[in-house]
Design a protein around this motif. Sequence first.
Motif, short mmCIF file in Angstrom:
data_model
loop_
_atom_site.label_atom_id
_atom_site.label_comp_id
_atom_site.label_asym_id
_atom_site.label_seq_id
_atom_site.Cartn_x
_atom_site.Cartn_y
_atom_site.Cartn_z
N GLU A 1 45.08 -55.99 -27.32
CA GLU A 1 43.81 -56.47 -26.75
C GLU A 1 43.43 -55.64 -25.53
N SER B 1 40.07 -53.27 -25.06
CA SER B 1 39.15 -53.36 -23.92
C SER B 1 38.98 -52.02 -23.22
N ARG C 1 38.85 -55.04 -33.79
CA ARG C 1 40.04 -55.80 -33.41
C ARG C 1 40.90 -56.09 -34.64
N ASN D 1 44.72 -54.65 -35.12
CA ASN D 1 45.87 -55.54 -35.29
C ASN D 1 46.77 -55.11 -36.46
#
Length: 350
Positions: free
Chosen positions: A67, A71, A109, A113
């Motif tokens: 995460e 960002s 995202r 992952n």
Amino acid sequence: MPHCPCFMPASQEASLGDDSHPHPSTEGVASSTFNLSRELAHAFQTPSNNDRRSRLLEIDPTPENLELFLSQELKPNKERVQEALKDAKQTPLTQLVSTYFQHSEDATRLCLNLYQNVHSARFHLYTPLLELFSGDPAIDESFCNLAFDVFLKLDTFENPFSSPESFSFRDIKLCINQLKDKLDTRLCKSKSRVRHLHYATAGSALCLVTAVTASAVVIAYHALPTLLVVAGPLCSPYLPLSFKRKELTNISQLNAAAKGAFVLNIDLDTIDCLVSRLHMGIKNDKLLIRLGLERGRDMYSIQEFVKQLRKSHVNQTHQLDVLVAHICRSFSNVNKFRSLLLNEILTPRA
């Protein structure tokens, strides 16, 4: 399993890559004017893409680290987008643009992952096998006992890539396809309005010529009030130039978002297909390991299973590398079109 394209090594593939200087565009609908082949001809191994891949490989892929990576690497990031849109009037177009930014972030995202699964497969399955293959090449009783012990350990390893039936990008792809349809519909409406405005402008010019001609006739008969009654309604179709500029601005934003959704959907198809291949490959490797355990410590059987696993190891580790490359490629593509769209939003119009 659906038909999958052949996946070449990353160095032979092409991608959009990051573009630090996106240009405004007023092209048509992506499906009709977007030259995907030309866009994919941009170098896959761009410095930004290679750097991002190196940074990804260096991190411990915990949810928190991934995460944080998102960002830092997503450009423009969520805060930058919110800042750009906070003062914008809430219109259907603004909502579509905001939805594109959210979907592209969610899809990135989801792809990112997947690196957790890649790391798990490498660390828990293929690194122990590589260590086994790199040992003493002699197939003796000692090697067979070592191989059998490795098989016992690997037999407990769960396939990190879910089956095609349970894992797919179906939900996010459905959202992106629905958004793409809405963008295309809105884009067609804006282009239609511009065309009608063009015809109205041409009609207004004809109206002016007609009015001048009519005035000459009317003046000749000393009937100026009649001119006002007749020519006034004829010249009413005049529309402000600002309306056309607004629609052209809308077209630029819609086109950028539609292209981004189009390319993202293709990237998700490719990644989904790679995940399916890896799932089946690891499933087959685990089957070989289980069969090897069932045969016991028989030297001939162990030798044959090690031989098969050695061949599979080369292909599977390559497929893992290709998946990481496509994850980073998709990241670059998302950044390219997010930047392009934000540039269209922030570009001042005369």
